[in-house]
Design a protein around this motif. Structure first.
Motif, PDB file in Angstrom:
ATOM      1  N   LEU A   1      12.775  37.380  31.914  1.00 19.46           N
ATOM      2  CA  LEU A   1      11.526  37.859  31.354  1.00 19.46           C
ATOM      3  C   LEU A   1      11.312  37.229  29.980  1.00 19.46           C
ATOM      4  N   GLY A   2      10.071  36.821  29.711  1.00 18.90           N
ATOM      5  CA  GLY A   2       9.746  36.234  28.415  1.00 18.90           C
ATOM      6  C   GLY A   2       8.968  37.221  27.561  1.00 18.90           C
ATOM      7  N   PHE A   3       9.042  37.033  26.281  1.00 14.88           N
ATOM      8  CA  PHE A   3       8.325  37.893  25.352  1.00 14.88           C
ATOM      9  C   PHE A   3       7.138  37.125  24.790  1.00 14.88           C
ATOM     10  N   ASN A   4       6.026  37.811  24.708  1.00 22.59           N
ATOM     11  CA  ASN A   4       4.859  37.221  24.086  1.00 22.59           C
ATOM     12  C   ASN A   4       4.973  37.490  22.591  1.00 22.59           C
ATOM     13  N   MET A   5       5.174  36.474  21.815  1.00 24.72           N
ATOM     14  CA  MET A   5       5.421  36.618  20.376  1.00 24.72           C
ATOM     15  C   MET A   5       4.133  36.595  19.542  1.00 24.72           C
ATOM     16  N   THR A   6       3.014  36.283  20.148  1.00 28.96           N
ATOM     17  CA  THR A   6       1.762  36.156  19.392  1.00 28.96           C
ATOM     18  C   THR A   6       1.380  37.434  18.658  1.00 28.96           C
ATOM     19  N   PRO A   7       1.389  38.612  19.288  1.00 28.77           N
ATOM     20  CA  PRO A   7       1.019  39.813  18.529  1.00 28.77           C
ATOM     21  C   PRO A   7       1.962  40.109  17.361  1.00 28.77           C
ATOM     22  N   MET A   8       3.251  39.835  17.546  1.00 28.14           N
ATOM     23  CA  MET A   8       4.193  40.106  16.472  1.00 28.14           C
ATOM     24  C   MET A   8       3.972  39.135  15.315  1.00 28.14           C
ATOM     25  N   ILE A   9       3.653  37.904  15.591  1.00 27.58           N
ATOM     26  CA  ILE A   9       3.376  36.931  14.530  1.00 27.58           C
ATOM     27  C   ILE A   9       2.111  37.336  13.783  1.00 27.58           C
ATOM     28  N   ASP A  10       1.096  37.824  14.513  1.00 24.26           N
ATOM     29  CA  ASP A  10      -0.133  38.292  13.866  1.00 24.26           C
ATOM     30  C   ASP A  10       0.158  39.439  12.904  1.00 24.26           C
ATOM     31  N   VAL A  11       0.965  40.372  13.332  1.00 29.03           N
ATOM     32  CA  VAL A  11       1.304  41.515  12.487  1.00 29.03           C
ATOM     33  C   VAL A  11       2.068  41.058  11.251  1.00 29.03           C
ATOM     34  N   VAL A  12       2.985  40.125  11.411  1.00 32.45           N
ATOM     35  CA  VAL A  12       3.765  39.622  10.277  1.00 32.45           C
ATOM     36  C   VAL A  12       2.845  38.943   9.268  1.00 32.45           C
ATOM     37  N   PHE A  13       1.908  38.121   9.754  1.00 31.71           N
ATOM     38  CA  PHE A  13       0.963  37.476   8.836  1.00 31.71           C
ATOM     39  C   PHE A  13       0.086  38.496   8.115  1.00 31.71           C
ATOM     40  N   LEU A  14      -0.359  39.533   8.806  1.00 29.42           N
ATOM     41  CA  LEU A  14      -1.154  40.570   8.162  1.00 29.42           C
ATOM     42  C   LEU A  14      -0.347  41.299   7.091  1.00 29.42           C
ATOM     43  N   LEU A  15       0.910  41.574   7.362  1.00 27.71           N
ATOM     44  CA  LEU A  15       1.756  42.219   6.361  1.00 27.71           C
ATOM     45  C   LEU A  15       1.969  41.317   5.147  1.00 27.71           C
ATOM     46  N   ILE A  16       2.147  40.034   5.376  1.00 30.35           N
ATOM     47  CA  ILE A  16       2.316  39.099   4.256  1.00 30.35           C
ATOM     48  C   ILE A  16       1.063  39.086   3.388  1.00 30.35           C
ATOM     49  N   ILE A  17      -0.106  39.021   4.016  1.00 26.72           N
ATOM     50  CA  ILE A  17      -1.362  39.019   3.269  1.00 26.72           C
ATOM     51  C   ILE A  17      -1.519  40.324   2.494  1.00 26.72           C
ATOM     52  N   PHE A  18      -1.198  41.443   3.124  1.00 26.68           N
ATOM     53  CA  PHE A  18      -1.311  42.748   2.455  1.00 26.68           C
ATOM     54  C   PHE A  18      -0.426  42.808   1.218  1.00 26.68           C
ATOM     55  N   PHE A  19       0.833  42.428   1.344  1.00 27.88           N
ATOM     56  CA  PHE A  19       1.753  42.538   0.219  1.00 27.88           C
ATOM     57  C   PHE A  19       1.411  41.543  -0.890  1.00 27.88           C
ATOM     58  N   MET A  20       0.887  40.371  -0.534  1.00 26.22           N
ATOM     59  CA  MET A  20       0.461  39.425  -1.569  1.00 26.22           C
ATOM     60  C   MET A  20      -0.720  39.992  -2.356  1.00 26.22           C
ATOM     61  N   THR A  21      -1.652  40.625  -1.663  1.00 30.15           N
ATOM     62  CA  THR A  21      -2.822  41.202  -2.330  1.00 30.15           C
ATOM     63  C   THR A  21      -2.419  42.364  -3.226  1.00 30.15           C
ATOM     64  N   VAL A  22      -1.574  43.242  -2.747  1.00 25.98           N
ATOM     65  CA  VAL A  22      -1.145  44.400  -3.535  1.00 25.98           C
ATOM     66  C   VAL A  22      -0.363  43.955  -4.761  1.00 25.98           C
ATOM     67  N   SER A  23       0.454  42.947  -4.626  1.00 24.13           N
ATOM     68  CA  SER A  23       1.216  42.486  -5.786  1.00 24.13           C
ATOM     69  C   SER A  23       0.298  41.891  -6.847  1.00 24.13           C
ATOM     70  N   GLN A  24      -0.791  41.221  -6.434  1.00 27.80           N
ATOM     71  CA  GLN A  24      -1.756  40.680  -7.394  1.00 27.80           C
ATOM     72  C   GLN A  24      -2.465  41.814  -8.140  1.00 27.80           C
ATOM     73  N   ILE A  25      -2.862  42.850  -7.424  1.00 26.78           N
ATOM     74  CA  ILE A  25      -3.559  43.973  -8.055  1.00 26.78           C
ATOM     75  C   ILE A  25      -2.641  44.700  -9.028  1.00 26.78           C
ATOM     76  N   SER A  26      -1.404  44.929  -8.637  1.00 27.53           N
ATOM     77  CA  SER A  26      -0.489  45.637  -9.528  1.00 27.53           C
ATOM     78  C   SER A  26      -0.171  44.789 -10.751  1.00 27.53           C
ATOM     79  N   ARG A  27      -0.168  43.478 -10.627  1.00 26.68           N
ATOM     80  CA  ARG A  27       0.070  42.610 -11.768  1.00 26.68           C
ATOM     81  C   ARG A  27      -1.115  42.660 -12.740  1.00 26.68           C
ATOM     82  N   ILE A  28      -2.335  42.756 -12.216  1.00 28.19           N
ATOM     83  CA  ILE A  28      -3.518  42.848 -13.063  1.00 28.19           C
ATOM     84  C   ILE A  28      -3.521  44.166 -13.822  1.00 28.19           C
TER      85      ILE A  28
END
Length: 138
Positions: free
Chosen positions: A12-39
């Motif tokens: 059986l194979g795993f579809n990794m596309t949804p997990m990669i999407d979630v990881v990218f969304l988390l990266i974007i979220f944490f980058m944005t929050v770190s910018q706001i907290s720095r400001i």
């Protein structure tokens, strides 16, 4: 006996596309929050205000017209002239500013429109422009 040289293993194979999407969304979220907290980390002295300006709430008068065309305020039957006098007194209390007075008209559906029209004309003559009608939504 003939044996097949090609062994087909079914895995059986795993579809990794949804997990990669979630990881990218988390990266974007944490980058944005770190910018706001720095400001917000830069400390400054904000100006102080002695008192907030008061915003006067409009005065609401509720008038009820029953099926016979009789006028009521707070459950007490009043005459048309008394209702107009009451609105005039509230208007004078609000420094003759018609925008600070709101009239709510509740009218029985069996009443004729003559009493409502007469009341609205008298309120318009006083300069009252905020007239609300209460309805029942079905």
């Amino acid at each position: 006996m003939r044996l097949n040289k090609h062994h087909h293993t079914h895995t059986l194979g795993f579809n990794m596309t949804p997990m990669i999407d979630v990881v990218f969304l988390l990266i974007i979220f944490f980058m944005t929050v770190s910018q706001i907290s720095r400001i917000n980390a830069h400390h400054i002295q904000l100006p102080e205000v002695s008192a907030a300006p008061t915003i006067d709430e409009p005065i609401t008068i509720s008038l009820t017209i029953d099926a016979q065309g009789d006028l009521f305020e707070h459950g007490n039957r009043i005459t048309f002239d008394l209702a107009v006098a009451r609105v005039q007194s509230v208007l004078s209390e609000s420094e003759n500013d018609p925008s600070r007075v709101v009239i709510q008209i509740r009218c029985d559906r069996r009443a004729t429109s003559n009493s409502v029209n007469q009341l609205v004309r008298a309120l318009a003559a006083l300069g009252i422009k905020q007239i609300r009608t209460a309805i029942l939504e079905r």
